[in-house]
Enzyme design. Structure first.
Site, PDB file in Angstrom:
ATOM      1  N   HIS A   1     -57.314  34.667  -1.268  1.00  0.00           N
ATOM      2  CA  HIS A   1     -57.138  34.163  -2.643  1.00  0.00           C
ATOM      3  C   HIS A   1     -57.124  32.635  -2.629  1.00  0.00           C
ATOM      4  CE1 HIS A   1     -55.597  38.088  -4.220  1.00  0.00           C
ATOM      5  NE2 HIS A   1     -55.326  38.250  -2.935  1.00  0.00           N
TER       6      HIS A   1
ATOM      7  N   CYS B   1     -60.489  39.608  -2.391  1.00  0.00           N
ATOM      8  CA  CYS B   1     -59.560  40.576  -1.821  1.00  0.00           C
ATOM      9  C   CYS B   1     -59.879  42.011  -2.278  1.00  0.00           C
ATOM     10  CB  CYS B   1     -58.130  40.135  -2.124  1.00  0.00           C
ATOM     11  SG  CYS B   1     -56.953  40.780  -0.939  1.00  0.00           S
TER      12      CYS B   1
ATOM     13  N   ILE C   1     -53.393  38.079   1.349  1.00  0.00           N
ATOM     14  CA  ILE C   1     -52.336  39.002   0.902  1.00  0.00           C
ATOM     15  C   ILE C   1     -52.837  40.429   1.121  1.00  0.00           C
ATOM     16  CG2 ILE C   1     -50.839  39.721  -1.002  1.00  0.00           C
ATOM     17  CD1 ILE C   1     -51.477  37.001  -2.352  1.00  0.00           C
ATOM     18  N   ARG C   2     -52.341  41.094   2.139  1.00  0.00           N
ATOM     19  CA  ARG C   2     -52.808  42.439   2.513  1.00  0.00           C
ATOM     20  C   ARG C   2     -54.345  42.499   2.413  1.00  0.00           C
ATOM     21  NH1 ARG C   2     -51.342  46.195  -0.877  1.00  0.00           N
ATOM     22  NH2 ARG C   2     -50.848  44.739  -2.524  1.00  0.00           N
TER      23      ARG C   2
ATOM     24  N   GLY D   1     -55.912  42.713  -6.225  1.00  0.00           N
ATOM     25  CA  GLY D   1     -55.029  43.703  -6.854  1.00  0.00           C
ATOM     26  C   GLY D   1     -54.913  44.882  -5.921  1.00  0.00           C
ATOM     27  N   GLU D   2     -55.108  46.051  -6.470  1.00  0.00           N
ATOM     28  CA  GLU D   2     -55.022  47.274  -5.670  1.00  0.00           C
ATOM     29  C   GLU D   2     -56.310  48.056  -5.904  1.00  0.00           C
ATOM     30  OE1 GLU D   2     -52.618  47.766  -3.433  1.00  0.00           O
ATOM     31  OE2 GLU D   2     -53.903  49.447  -2.896  1.00  0.00           O
ATOM     32  N   SER D   3     -57.132  48.135  -4.858  1.00  0.00           N
ATOM     33  CA  SER D   3     -58.469  48.704  -5.061  1.00  0.00           C
ATOM     34  C   SER D   3     -58.422  50.172  -5.477  1.00  0.00           C
ATOM     35  CB  SER D   3     -59.320  48.520  -3.811  1.00  0.00           C
ATOM     36  OG  SER D   3     -58.666  49.023  -2.674  1.00  0.00           O
TER      37      SER D   3
ATOM     38  N   ARG E   1     -59.408  48.055   4.760  1.00  0.00           N
ATOM     39  CA  ARG E   1     -58.327  47.620   3.864  1.00  0.00           C
ATOM     40  C   ARG E   1     -57.097  47.253   4.693  1.00  0.00           C
ATOM     41  NH1 ARG E   1     -56.659  51.980   0.224  1.00  0.00           N
ATOM     42  NH2 ARG E   1     -55.573  50.326  -0.879  1.00  0.00           N
TER      43      ARG E   1
ATOM     44  N   GLU F   1     -56.898  31.350  -6.078  1.00  0.00           N
ATOM     45  CA  GLU F   1     -56.678  31.168  -7.521  1.00  0.00           C
ATOM     46  C   GLU F   1     -55.188  31.025  -7.871  1.00  0.00           C
ATOM     47  OE1 GLU F   1     -57.528  33.842  -6.008  1.00  0.00           O
ATOM     48  OE2 GLU F   1     -56.323  35.527  -6.717  1.00  0.00           O
TER      49      GLU F   1
HETATM   50  N1  GLN Z   1     -54.610  45.723  -0.012  1.00  0.00           N
HETATM   51  C1  GLN Z   1     -55.199  45.725  -1.320  1.00  0.00           C
HETATM   52  C2  GLN Z   1     -56.224  46.856  -1.451  1.00  0.00           C
HETATM   53  O1  GLN Z   1     -56.492  47.495  -0.508  1.00  0.00           O
HETATM   54  C3  GLN Z   1     -55.864  44.395  -1.629  1.00  0.00           C
HETATM   55  C4  GLN Z   1     -54.817  43.306  -1.720  1.00  0.00           C
HETATM   56  C5  GLN Z   1     -55.208  42.158  -2.598  1.00  0.00           C
HETATM   57  O2  GLN Z   1     -56.126  42.237  -3.404  1.00  0.00           O
HETATM   58  N2  GLN Z   1     -54.447  41.089  -2.508  1.00  0.00           N
HETATM   59  O3  GLN Z   1     -56.733  47.099  -2.486  1.00  0.00           O
END
Ligand code: GLN
Length: 203
Positions: A178, A83, A142-143, A52-54, A112, A180
């Site tokens: 990921h 992630c 993914i990022r 997600g987005e930390s 990150r 899942e």
């Molecule tokens: N770039 C996101 C972060 O820094 C992590 C991306 C992800 O969980 N797919 O939180």
């Protein structure tokens, strides 16, 4: 194939792709619980912190009073972070301008979006080795966070471009990537069978 039907597996459901993990937990036959409240941690035997987005996850962990309970949980029960989940489990975030306070359950330093912001997402087969079992999983980045360094107690379970992308320290596991997003539950089964059932067997 292990029987996971007696296991109750929590997925931190504050933000991010927790639904994909809950779907895989159901696919392997375990009971899944969307975790939002500290007291729910008492009913689960393992926890997954999703991607997600930390930055958002960090805020919500405090807002829901989950920081201390998550740290306590991680000292006694298995956790797998993917992630953003890996970022939350880490001990240090490099160039940490976002103010994310990691839980410090895993002795790794991460950057990150360390695979480059321009590369939004890519898929690679990676070789996983855990308790003498070797298998290949399709890893979706993914990022993703890049592991910059890790302590002696940390064991790499998979590497990509000579950098660990799946690591464990005692009963805490984290993946930069990921798995899942589709129906391939290989890594979830390996996590549950090796970290929870305690048997070094193929899930
Ligand atoms: N770039 C996101 C972060 O820094 C992590 C991306 C992800 O969980 N797919 O939180």
């Amino acid at each position: 194939m292990n029987d996971f039907s007696r296991l109750t597996v929590g997925v931190l459901a504050l933000q991010g792709d927790f639904e994909a993990h809950l779907r895989q937990v159901a696919l392997v036959g375990a009971r899944g619980v969307a975790i939002r409240l500290p007291q729910q941690l008492a009913e689960i035997s393992a926890l997954i912190i999703p991607g997600g987005e930390s930055t958002t996850m960090n805020l919500l962990i405090d807002r829901f009073g989950l920081r201390e309970p998550l740290m306590m949980f991680g000292h006694s029960k298995p956790i797998w972070g993917t992630c953003a989940g890996m970022i939350m489990l880490s001990s240090t975030i490099e160039d940490n301008q976002s103010g994310v306070q990691p839980l410090g359950l895993l002795d790794i330093s991460v950057r990150r979006n360390g695979y480059g912001r321009q590369v939004f997402s890519f898929e690679e087969p990676v070789q996983v080795r855990i308790n003498e079992i070797e298998t290949t999983v399709t890893a979706t980045f993914i990022r993703a966070p890049l592991i910059m360094s890790y302590g002696q107690g940390v064991q790499p379970l998979a590497t990509y471009q000579r950098t660990p992308v799946l690591v464990r320290q005692n009963y805490v596991m984290a993946s930069s990537f990921h798995t899942e997003l589709d129906d391939d539950t290989t890594l979830l089964r390996l996590f549950l069978s090796n970290f929870l059932l305690g048997s070094p067997v193929r899930g």
